[in-house]
Design an enzyme around this catalytic site. Sequence first.
Site, PDB file in Angstrom:
ATOM      1  N   TYR A  80      -4.255   6.325  -0.745  1.00 50.23           N
ATOM      2  CA  TYR A  80      -3.159   7.244  -1.008  1.00 50.23           C
ATOM      3  C   TYR A  80      -2.846   7.322  -2.507  1.00 50.23           C
ATOM      4  O   TYR A  80      -2.716   6.311  -3.184  1.00 50.23           O
ATOM      5  CB  TYR A  80      -1.915   6.779  -0.255  1.00 50.23           C
ATOM      6  CG  TYR A  80      -0.816   7.798  -0.160  1.00 50.23           C
ATOM      7  CD1 TYR A  80      -0.913   8.866   0.719  1.00 50.23           C
ATOM      8  CD2 TYR A  80       0.326   7.681  -0.940  1.00 50.23           C
ATOM      9  CE1 TYR A  80       0.106   9.801   0.826  1.00 50.23           C
ATOM     10  CE2 TYR A  80       1.350   8.608  -0.839  1.00 50.23           C
ATOM     11  CZ  TYR A  80       1.227   9.663   0.046  1.00 50.23           C
ATOM     12  OH  TYR A  80       2.250  10.596   0.140  1.00 50.23           O
ATOM     13  N   SER A  99      -6.990   1.975   3.730  1.00 51.02           N
ATOM     14  CA  SER A  99      -5.651   2.562   3.773  1.00 51.02           C
ATOM     15  C   SER A  99      -5.729   4.036   4.173  1.00 51.02           C
ATOM     16  O   SER A  99      -6.212   4.355   5.258  1.00 51.02           O
ATOM     17  CB  SER A  99      -4.947   2.350   2.432  1.00 51.02           C
ATOM     18  OG  SER A  99      -3.582   2.684   2.526  1.00 51.02           O
ATOM     19  N   GLN A 100      -5.299   4.960   3.304  1.00 54.04           N
ATOM     20  CA  GLN A 100      -5.491   6.372   3.624  1.00 54.04           C
ATOM     21  C   GLN A 100      -6.965   6.668   3.874  1.00 54.04           C
ATOM     22  O   GLN A 100      -7.323   7.386   4.816  1.00 54.04           O
ATOM     23  CB  GLN A 100      -4.978   7.258   2.493  1.00 54.04           C
ATOM     24  CG  GLN A 100      -5.279   8.749   2.707  1.00 54.04           C
ATOM     25  CD  GLN A 100      -4.816   9.592   1.546  1.00 54.04           C
ATOM     26  OE1 GLN A 100      -3.777  10.229   1.602  1.00 54.04           O
ATOM     27  NE2 GLN A 100      -5.588   9.602   0.463  1.00 54.04           N
ATOM     28  N   ASP A 114       0.926  -7.087   6.270  1.00 56.00           N
ATOM     29  CA  ASP A 114       0.868  -5.735   5.716  1.00 56.00           C
ATOM     30  C   ASP A 114       2.019  -4.903   6.271  1.00 56.00           C
ATOM     31  O   ASP A 114       2.013  -4.514   7.434  1.00 56.00           O
ATOM     32  CB  ASP A 114      -0.473  -5.102   6.080  1.00 56.00           C
ATOM     33  CG  ASP A 114      -0.692  -3.742   5.443  1.00 56.00           C
ATOM     34  OD1 ASP A 114       0.243  -3.198   4.830  1.00 56.00           O
ATOM     35  OD2 ASP A 114      -1.820  -3.216   5.577  1.00 56.00           O
ATOM     36  N   HIS A 156      -1.266  -5.600   1.999  1.00 57.75           N
ATOM     37  CA  HIS A 156      -2.064  -4.391   2.155  1.00 57.75           C
ATOM     38  C   HIS A 156      -3.413  -4.464   1.443  1.00 57.75           C
ATOM     39  O   HIS A 156      -4.284  -3.635   1.690  1.00 57.75           O
ATOM     40  CB  HIS A 156      -1.258  -3.182   1.651  1.00 57.75           C
ATOM     41  CG  HIS A 156      -1.819  -1.862   2.073  1.00 57.75           C
ATOM     42  ND1 HIS A 156      -2.082  -1.534   3.393  1.00 57.75           N
ATOM     43  CD2 HIS A 156      -2.174  -0.765   1.348  1.00 57.75           C
ATOM     44  CE1 HIS A 156      -2.558  -0.314   3.470  1.00 57.75           C
ATOM     45  NE2 HIS A 156      -2.640   0.173   2.240  1.00 57.75           N
TER      46      HIS A 156
END
Length: 340
Positions: A93, A188-189, A274, A310
Amino acid sequence: MALFDLPLDQLETYRPQVPEPDDLDAFWRRTLDEARARPALVDAVRVDTGLALVDTWDVTFAGHGGDPVKAWFSRPTGSDGTPLPAVVEYAGYGRGRGFPHERLTWVAAGYASLVMDTRGQGSQHGSGGDTPDPVGSGPAAPGFVTRGIEDPSGYYYTRLITDAVRAVDAVRELPGVDPARVVAAGNSQGGGLSLAVAGLVPDLAALLTSVPFLCHVGRALGITDQHPYGEVVTYLAVQREKVDQVMRTLSYVDGVNLGRRATAPAHFAVALRDSICPPSTVFAAYNHYGSRGGSPVVETEICVYPFNHHEGGDALHVRRQLEWLRERVPVPPRSYGHAG
């Protein structure tokens, strides 16, 4: 962040009922058919990066609505013979494709590599991007998650997921790529995008997804207000009467729903501390992965990092990905520099 989600023994069997729209398959079939009405590959220009052992092209392909999307395509120098398997990588992201020399792991391991730029992003982290998002939206919270969120057809992540699928279409047309051995990868994204691609591209060779975003979104909104999920919280705190409308849109891009349709072997990562992509949302996607329609069990593996946030497994996890992928999607010995 201390442990805040379900204990690991419950996470390992966590298979929640995630609402799925009745027309999910028809929606994505229509969306991708419209995108594929245009040729995928628009341009590929060889660039000099100063790297003696890597050949790189500046690629443009047609994404959602035919919008031009940029990517870096790289492969080991001297690999013009046997076509290589390719890893298509999606950014986290706020990141764009950056510079070609930033992402060399897969090329160094002997794979061809396509790093997709992220429309409209690239100015929060990393080294920038080069792809605008020419599509407007109605009122939205700062960020990208709520842009067009009232309608799945115009939603930002519908466009971005379509771009991600088209990146696979494009890499299959590039020189020196084995089109039957394409891998989707991301964190992640990027992990959410790669998971969505695995559900929408039936002949993908493998999936590498780490701490994926946009999975079991309803639960994520209930247990974290960290961004990017916090953007939806902020939006609905103002747009109070649009909860059902927003949740319906999000169900079309939820990684649990799309991942159910996947058939490629998959390697996941989750971090138990996370709060950005909570562990129960990742396990929901993992435990449902490839389960639709009573199809044969899909090979899956998940690496759990109990003390990490994360960042997940970071460099250690990359090593584990390399080992896992080498067994399932091997590269020709020549690409390692051995005698052919």
